[in-house]
Design a protein around this motif. Structure first.
Motif, PDB file in Angstrom:
ATOM      1  N   ASP A 134      -8.978 -31.595  47.420  1.00 31.45           N
ATOM      2  CA  ASP A 134      -8.549 -32.648  48.180  1.00 31.45           C
ATOM      3  C   ASP A 134      -8.017 -33.550  46.995  1.00 31.45           C
ATOM      4  OD1 ASP A 134      -7.164 -34.078  50.143  1.00 31.45           O
ATOM      5  OD2 ASP A 134      -9.034 -35.280  50.809  1.00 31.45           O
ATOM      6  N   LEU A 135      -7.421 -33.044  45.959  1.00 30.83           N
ATOM      7  CA  LEU A 135      -6.958 -33.732  44.712  1.00 30.83           C
ATOM      8  C   LEU A 135      -5.734 -33.374  44.529  1.00 30.83           C
ATOM      9  CD1 LEU A 135     -10.226 -33.791  42.765  1.00 30.83           C
ATOM     10  CD2 LEU A 135      -9.406 -35.786  43.932  1.00 30.83           C
ATOM     11  N   PRO A 136      -4.518 -33.942  44.932  1.00 33.56           N
ATOM     12  CA  PRO A 136      -2.931 -33.563  44.782  1.00 33.56           C
ATOM     13  C   PRO A 136      -2.877 -33.551  43.201  1.00 33.56           C
ATOM     14  CG  PRO A 136      -3.295 -35.160  46.369  1.00 33.56           C
ATOM     15  CD  PRO A 136      -4.536 -35.121  45.914  1.00 33.56           C
ATOM     16  N   ALA A 137      -3.257 -34.356  42.372  1.00 34.02           N
ATOM     17  CA  ALA A 137      -3.314 -34.405  41.197  1.00 34.02           C
ATOM     18  C   ALA A 137      -3.483 -33.164  40.170  1.00 34.02           C
ATOM     19  CB  ALA A 137      -3.754 -35.355  40.200  1.00 34.02           C
ATOM     20  N   LEU A 138      -4.203 -32.328  40.869  1.00 28.45           N
ATOM     21  CA  LEU A 138      -4.991 -31.358  40.160  1.00 28.45           C
ATOM     22  C   LEU A 138      -3.974 -30.139  39.931  1.00 28.45           C
ATOM     23  CD1 LEU A 138      -8.401 -30.051  41.699  1.00 28.45           C
ATOM     24  CD2 LEU A 138      -7.771 -30.486  39.280  1.00 28.45           C
TER      25      LEU A 138
END
Length: 526
Positions: A131-135
């Motif tokens: 749940d980390l879009p920046a990944l």
């Protein structure tokens, strides 16, 4: 600590008739190779360490470092195939022809492209999992770095085969300089975790360019005929790499999933600092040992005595250093990273125990490969990986980030129980002789850290310790280390004397004859 004293290498520039263009003939002695490896390691360490301190202290917090650590761990998990065993394959060849060189370069290119594609494909699923879009964009940038890997893998393997570690030094230091410069500049400009990703890409490109200048080995045009032996060797070693990577490269991912970004940043900083310190002390010469042991094997000499010498050298260097780092964790973290990172200190004290213990049984992967025990090694590695992950998950779930760090200590003990009998049978050394070496190394370690312990008891506690106190303890510890290694007649004493003598000859304006220390030991068993 050199496992062989008979390099038998032709002079630099002599032609051998191989496709190496005479470069393979330019072999260094093991001693000179070790010196260049140490120069490379120390310079690279200084640059990378300074970069991590500046970036962490002034620009990025634990959350941002944790985000990048998860992305990098995921990428490295897939990147275990990038070498595809080529370094060890090339080191084991009797002669490197141009055709064989072209095949290895082609295989390196193909697998690097596969890895880049796999990392890119995993980007969005990983972002959703955490749940980390920046990944996702972080992984895309890291994937781009693998387009440059094949242009460095084979040149570095060839230089390593010839023990030309001056070339390795140029590649490593050049990459570290670019990485550090980009990371600091972009972090200053507000790129957050992306500064570290772009720095990784820039370092990979730099290493490729330098490696190709020093030892050209390009993959084009692709040569795929006759690659069956490479694929067979690479398939087995890659299976080993995959199982090993699951144990060594998933901790940040596991901690990140269970405990979140902040805990991951603290845990990652502790483990990376311990690993950097270990590499600073003794990691530099690790790359020298595989070709050196290959020479011993090819001569038909026993590997056991040389292995015990390596164990002695590693343990007497790393154990005292790791013990000191663990004891001084609180003041070191405060000095380097500041109050925001103080949660790293207790974790660092634990992971240094693991790092110190595991270095006492080195080369558990390399020597079984070298002696033809790779199938059995894979089975051991699978068990090791399962136990490592299980302990880490249990520690994280039941005791948080401190439990995660403590699980690494338990894993180190499991590691010994698993590998000791296997490695002793493969290499051919006496466990009793190994224990005798470790006992002397522990005695040296206790003497080295005694000033720190006495300072805590009678002078200042860890929370109040400053740089002046640490300097006094470090100086006193270094003096006591020298005295103890001589007093206990440590097996590494002769090798350390022989390694230090040429360094002193080159760096000091006056002559220091360390060989005099040998005379009182004449007739003793070293």
């Amino acid at each position: 600590m050199n496992p062989t004293d008979d390099p038998k290498s032709p002079p630099r520039g002599e032609q051998t008739g191989s496709a190496d263009g005479g470069r393979e003939a330019a072999q260094m002695s093991v001693g000179n190779a070790a010196i260049w490896a140490m120069v490379s390691q120390y310079l690279s360490f200084a640059i990378m360490f300074a970069t991590s301190v500046i970036v962490s202290r002034y620009f990025l917090g634990p959350d941002e470092v944790g985000l990048f650590s998860i992305a990098l761990a995921a990428a490295l998990l897939l990147a275990v195939l990038q070498d595809f065993g080529l370094t060890r394959y090339i080191a084991g060849l009797e002669k490197v022809t141009q055709e064989e060189l072209d095949r290895c370069s082609s295989v390196a290119f193909i697998f690097s492209m596969i890895i880049a594609g796999l990392i890119a494909l995993a980007a969005y699923p990983m972002a959703r999992l955490y749940d980390l879009p920046a990944l996702a964009p972080l992984l895309f940038i890291i994937a781009g770095s693998y387009f440059f890997i094949p242009f460095a893998v084979v040149p570095l393997a060839l230089m390593g085969r010839a023990m030309r570690f001056d070339g390795h030094c140029a590649v490593a230091v050049g990459g570290a300089l670019v990485h550090g410069g980009l990371a600091i500049f972009l972090a200053w400009k507000g790129y957050s975790a992306f500064s570290l990703a772009w720095a990784t890409l820039g370092a990979a490109a730099t290493k490729a360019v330098i490696a190709q200048i020093l030892q050209p080995a390009r993959p084009f045009p692709l040569r795929l005929s006759g690659i069956k032996p490479i694929m067979g060797f690479g398939g087995k070693t890659s299976a080993l790499y995959v199982t090993g990577a699951l144990g060594t490269r998933t901790p940040d991912m596991i901690v990140g999933k269970i405990l979140g970004l902040f805990a991951t940043g603290l845990f990652s900083r502790a483990t990376s600092l311990a690993e950097q310190f270990r590499m600073l002390i003794a990691g530099a010469i690790g790359g020298v040992f595989y070709p050196a042991f290959a020479r011993i094997r090819d001569r038909g000499d026993p590997l056991g005595p040389a292995y015990l010498r390596v164990c002695a050298g590693y343990s007497v260097l790393v154990l005292p250093g790791m013990a000191a780092l663990g004891l001084l964790a609180h003041p070191i973290v405060m000095l380097l990273y500041g109050e925001e990172w103080i949660g790293t200190a207790p974790l660092l004290s634990l992971v240094t125990i693991q790092a110190g213990l595991m270095i006492c049984l080195p080369m558990v992967t390399e020597l079984p490969i070298l002696t033809g025990h790779i199938n059995k090694l894979i089975r051991y590695n699978i068990v090791e990986t399962f136990l490592s992950i299980a302990l880490l998950v249990a520690g994280s779930y039941f005791a948080g980030v401190t439990g995660a760090a403590a699980s690494r200590v338990v894993f180190a003990l499991v590691f010994f129980a698993l590998y000791m009998r296997f490695i002793s049978s493969v290499v051919g050394f006496s466990v009793r002789a190994w224990l005798a070496v470790m006992a002397k190394s522990m005695a040296v370690t206790l003497a080295t850290v005694s000033p720190i312990i006495l300072t805590f008891l009678f002078w200042v506690p860890p929370e109040e310790m400053g740089i002046s106190h640490m300097a006094v303890c470090t100086f006193a510890g270094a003096v006591l280390w020298c005295a103890a290694i001589y007093a206990v007649r440590h097996p590494a004493l002769y090798d350390l004397i022989d390694s230090a003598q040429p360094i002193l000859n080159r760096t000091l304006p006056f002559r220091v004859n360390l060989q005099r220390l040998r005379r009182p030991l004449a007739g003793e068993n070293n």
